[in-house]
Design a protein around this motif. Structure first.
Motif, PDB file in Angstrom:
ATOM      1  N   LYS A 157       0.835  -1.217   0.000  1.00  0.00           N
ATOM      2  CA  LYS A 157       0.000   0.000   0.000  1.00  0.00           C
ATOM      3  C   LYS A 157       0.864   1.260   0.000  1.00  0.00           C
ATOM      4  O   LYS A 157       0.563   2.217  -0.711  1.00  0.00           O
ATOM      5  CB  LYS A 157      -0.913  -0.002   1.238  1.00  0.00           C
ATOM      6  N   CYS A 160       2.426   1.976  -3.344  1.00  0.00           N
ATOM      7  CA  CYS A 160       1.388   2.466  -4.275  1.00  0.00           C
ATOM      8  C   CYS A 160       1.129   3.950  -4.026  1.00  0.00           C
ATOM      9  O   CYS A 160       0.983   4.730  -4.972  1.00  0.00           O
ATOM     10  CB  CYS A 160       0.085   1.679  -4.104  1.00  0.00           C
ATOM     11  N   ARG A 161       1.056   4.342  -2.755  1.00  0.00           N
ATOM     12  CA  ARG A 161       0.847   5.770  -2.445  1.00  0.00           C
ATOM     13  C   ARG A 161       1.988   6.595  -3.030  1.00  0.00           C
ATOM     14  O   ARG A 161       1.781   7.665  -3.600  1.00  0.00           O
ATOM     15  CB  ARG A 161       0.815   6.004  -0.931  1.00  0.00           C
ATOM     16  N   LEU A 171      -4.272   7.613  -4.592  1.00  0.00           N
ATOM     17  CA  LEU A 171      -4.143   6.150  -4.489  1.00  0.00           C
ATOM     18  C   LEU A 171      -5.357   5.474  -5.137  1.00  0.00           C
ATOM     19  O   LEU A 171      -5.222   4.457  -5.831  1.00  0.00           O
ATOM     20  CB  LEU A 171      -4.034   5.756  -2.999  1.00  0.00           C
ATOM     21  N   GLU A 172      -6.528   6.047  -4.934  1.00  0.00           N
ATOM     22  CA  GLU A 172      -7.771   5.459  -5.436  1.00  0.00           C
ATOM     23  C   GLU A 172      -7.882   5.516  -6.963  1.00  0.00           C
ATOM     24  O   GLU A 172      -8.825   4.992  -7.552  1.00  0.00           O
ATOM     25  CB  GLU A 172      -8.998   6.178  -4.820  1.00  0.00           C
ATOM     26  N   GLY A 193      -6.341   1.373  -6.233  1.00  0.00           N
ATOM     27  CA  GLY A 193      -5.804   1.370  -4.859  1.00  0.00           C
ATOM     28  C   GLY A 193      -6.115   0.140  -4.043  1.00  0.00           C
ATOM     29  O   GLY A 193      -5.637   0.003  -2.925  1.00  0.00           O
TER      30      GLY A 193
END
Ligand code: ATP
Ligand code: BUA
Length: 355
Positions: A157, A160-161, A171-172, A193
């Motif tokens: 996570k 990814c951010r 992120l989304e 995300g």
């Protein structure tokens, strides 16, 4: 705001102190196999790990009461949503007595909660059992076995951010394939995300420095019934003594690459690991129907340019590749807790094993 971060790993205990988003102290205590072998069960390691944290606090000149919160690595809870959770007594009891997998991360919340003793809130972010898989990813091939989402979710996570920020996206909005290349390997398809599919890092996917990953099932059944191994011996053979350890006697990619300079078989083994990783990345690109903003290579093995190149040559056509070597777990834990403390995100309350 000050946050104490606790992260027990299989061979080390990491302790950090964050002052807002800045790390002001980091200490890693290595544990030898002999030291750990003295502890019969995982929970027997509690005093050893707690003493590391207390030593770190003494060295840094802080007491527990000086912190606004403690951020602890999350263990193997039942499948749950991504996010930052309040660590409460129910969660601690589950991790101590009921967790089905004796993973070292189970210790962090237990120790943090005892140290906090009600004076400081304790949080955990993106535990190993974060589960955002789509329904079709859950099928194994027989109804009795459902695929499990057990992965390096915390590091997946945060990278990814980071990449989303680099691409000026939230992120989304990010679609990515993330390959966490550590002692174990998790390769995730991240859609908007969310980790919609990922290999269970203990049981599936490529072979890794010390795990077999997926194996041909018929041969595994034959091994199980050969009478040559106990259940525990087989579990260790697959997780701990598989992969590079089984082929080359080391779990250290650096040593394997050194061996590969003189030994063609060692080179073939390293190339085979890269090949299996690339194959899993390709599969996850298909999960995302080819709509992939980034392929992200992270974890300890991503430090090796040579190894990264072996993977890249198979997958470079699929999407732009981002290499973020190492892991960002301490930062991810601190930032997860800070988002909650600053009111940017609401802390989740774990609903218990059935909730
Ligand atoms: N500079 C480097 N060059 C090549 N390989 C490296 C380098 N640094 C670490 N590695 C390799 O990375 C692997 C370990 O990765 P990492 O430290 O992320 O694993 P871990 O934290 O023990 O386990 P996990 O990531 O599964 O929780 C080992 O095989 C190690 O040899
Ligand atoms: C099971 C996934 C996390 C890890 O291997 O440590």
């Amino acid at each position: 705001m000050k946050v104490l971060v606790i992260n027990p790993g299989s061979t080390s205990t990491k302790v950090a102190i964050y002052e807002n988003e800045r790390c002001i102290f980091l200490e890693t205590y290595e544990h030898s196999p002999e030291e750990l072998a003295k502890c019969e069960t995982l929970m027997d390691q509690e005093p050893l790990r707690r003493n590391c944290i207390l030593s770190a606090l003494e060295k840094a000149g802080f007491k527990i009461e000086d912190f606004d919160a403690i951020a602890a690595r999350g263990g193997i809870l039942p499948p749950l949503e991504s996010g930052t959770y309040v660590v409460d007594e129910r969660m601690v009891n589950y991790l101590k007595h009921e967790s089905p997998v004796k993973h070292v991360s189970n210790l962090a919340c237990v120790i943090a909660y005892e140290l906090a003793n009600g004076k400081v809130p304790v949080y955990t972010t993106d535990p190993v059992s974060v589960d955002e898989m789509v329904p079709e990813a859950r099928f194994s091939g027989i109804p009795e076995i459902e695929r499990k989402s057990l992965s390096h979710a915390l590091n997946i996570k945060i990278v990814c951010r980071k990449v989303a920020t680099e691409l000026s996206k939230a992120l989304e909005e990010l679609n990515a394939v993330v390959a966490h290349l550590g002692g174990g390997i998790s390769i995730a398809a991240v859609e908007k995300g969310k980790i919609i599919d990922v290999n269970n890092a203990n049981d599936e996917g490529p072979f890794s420095p010390e795990r077999t990953g997926e194996l041909p099932v018929g041969d595994v059944v034959r091994m199980c019934f050969s009478g040559k191994y106990t259940k525990d011996e087989l579990k260790k053979k697959f997780v701990g003594r598989g992969g590079l350890v089984a082929y080359l006697g080391t779990n250290d990619l650096r040593k394997a690459l050194e061996m590969a300079k003189k030994d063609r078989n060692a080179l073939l083994v390293v190339k085979a690991m890269a090949y299996q990783i690339a194959k899993e990345i390709g599969g996850m690109c298909a999960v995302l129907k080819g709509k992939v903003d980034a392929i992200i290579l992270t974890g300890g093995m991503a430090h090796s340019n040579e190894f990264v190149e072996m993977i890249k040559e198979h997958v470079y056509k699929f999407a732009p590749i981002f290499v973020l070597p190492g892991e960002f777990e301490m930062e991810a834990l601190a930032l997860g807790t800070l988002r909650v403390m600053k009111g940017e995100e609401k802390a989740k309350i774990w609903g218990g094993p059935n909730g």
